[in-house]
Design a protein around this motif. Structure first.
Motif, PDB file in Angstrom:
ATOM      1  N   GLN A  56       0.601  -1.136   0.122  1.00  0.00           N
ATOM      2  CA  GLN A  56       0.062   0.151  -0.050  1.00  0.00           C
ATOM      3  C   GLN A  56       1.028   1.286  -0.130  1.00  0.00           C
ATOM      4  N   TRP A 108      -9.522   4.043  -9.019  1.00  0.00           N
ATOM      5  CA  TRP A 108     -10.572   3.921  -7.755  1.00  0.00           C
ATOM      6  C   TRP A 108     -11.294   2.626  -7.778  1.00  0.00           C
ATOM      7  N   ASN A 109     -11.579   2.230  -8.785  1.00  0.00           N
ATOM      8  CA  ASN A 109     -12.359   0.920  -8.835  1.00  0.00           C
ATOM      9  C   ASN A 109     -11.404  -0.332  -8.460  1.00  0.00           C
ATOM     10  N   GLY A 111      -9.551  -0.305  -5.963  1.00  0.00           N
ATOM     11  CA  GLY A 111      -9.253  -0.056  -4.700  1.00  0.00           C
ATOM     12  C   GLY A 111      -7.829   0.504  -3.978  1.00  0.00           C
ATOM     13  N   LEU A 113      -7.103   3.784  -4.191  1.00  0.00           N
ATOM     14  CA  LEU A 113      -7.200   4.961  -3.430  1.00  0.00           C
ATOM     15  C   LEU A 113      -8.186   4.595  -2.034  1.00  0.00           C
ATOM     16  N   SER A 114      -8.340   3.496  -1.799  1.00  0.00           N
ATOM     17  CA  SER A 114      -8.833   3.382  -0.396  1.00  0.00           C
ATOM     18  C   SER A 114      -7.558   3.175   0.598  1.00  0.00           C
ATOM     19  N   TRP A 115      -7.526   4.470   1.529  1.00  0.00           N
ATOM     20  CA  TRP A 115      -6.456   4.552   2.386  1.00  0.00           C
ATOM     21  C   TRP A 115      -6.645   3.400   3.572  1.00  0.00           C
ATOM     22  N   MET A 116      -7.900   3.205   4.060  1.00  0.00           N
ATOM     23  CA  MET A 116      -7.957   2.453   5.077  1.00  0.00           C
ATOM     24  C   MET A 116      -8.332   0.960   4.644  1.00  0.00           C
ATOM     25  N   LYS A 117      -7.591  -0.022   5.104  1.00  0.00           N
ATOM     26  CA  LYS A 117      -8.055  -1.474   4.987  1.00  0.00           C
ATOM     27  C   LYS A 117      -8.126  -2.052   6.179  1.00  0.00           C
TER      28      LYS A 117
END
Length: 117
Positions: A56, A108-109, A111, A113-117
């Motif tokens: 990440q 974005w699709n 994932g 750009l998703s900072w929290m997982k």
């Protein structure tokens, strides 16, 4: 005239002596492991090089570099407007921005750009 030459040489010598003394006096004598080791993206260089790397962190760094280059390419678009045909400028700008927006949508699709997982 000879007096000015001697004065100039004396000023240079005195300033060199003052700079040397100030650099010796301003040195910090306290040195520890953290200050003497190189900084490598938050990793400890004294540990094993086989430690797991955060994927990440790598993706965020790559996205930052991509957006940085994109900004460097977008900024001259407005300067070129004064020197080019408005229709060609509009088509080129829309094509470039469409590619950027499609890339952003794809990231974005996926994932990225998703900072929290």
């Amino acid at each position: 005239m000879l007096y000015l030459s001697y004065m100039f040489i004396a000023i240079i010598i005195i300033s060199n002596i003052l700079m040397t003394i100030s650099s010796i006096l301003s040195k910090k004598s306290i040195s520890d492991r953290e200050k003497n080791s190189p900084f490598e993206c938050g990793f400890d260089p004294k540990n094993s090089a086989r430690s797991p790397f955060s994927l990440q962190f790598f993706l965020i760094a790559m996205i930052f570099l991509i957006f940085d280059v994109e900004i460097a390419l977008i900024l001259p678009i407005f300067i070129i407007l004064n020197y080019s045909n408005i229709l060609i400028w509009m088509l080129t700008s829309l094509f470039f921005l469409t590619i950027l927006l499609l890339g952003l949508y794809y990231e974005w699709n996926e994932g990225a750009l998703s900072w929290m997982k």
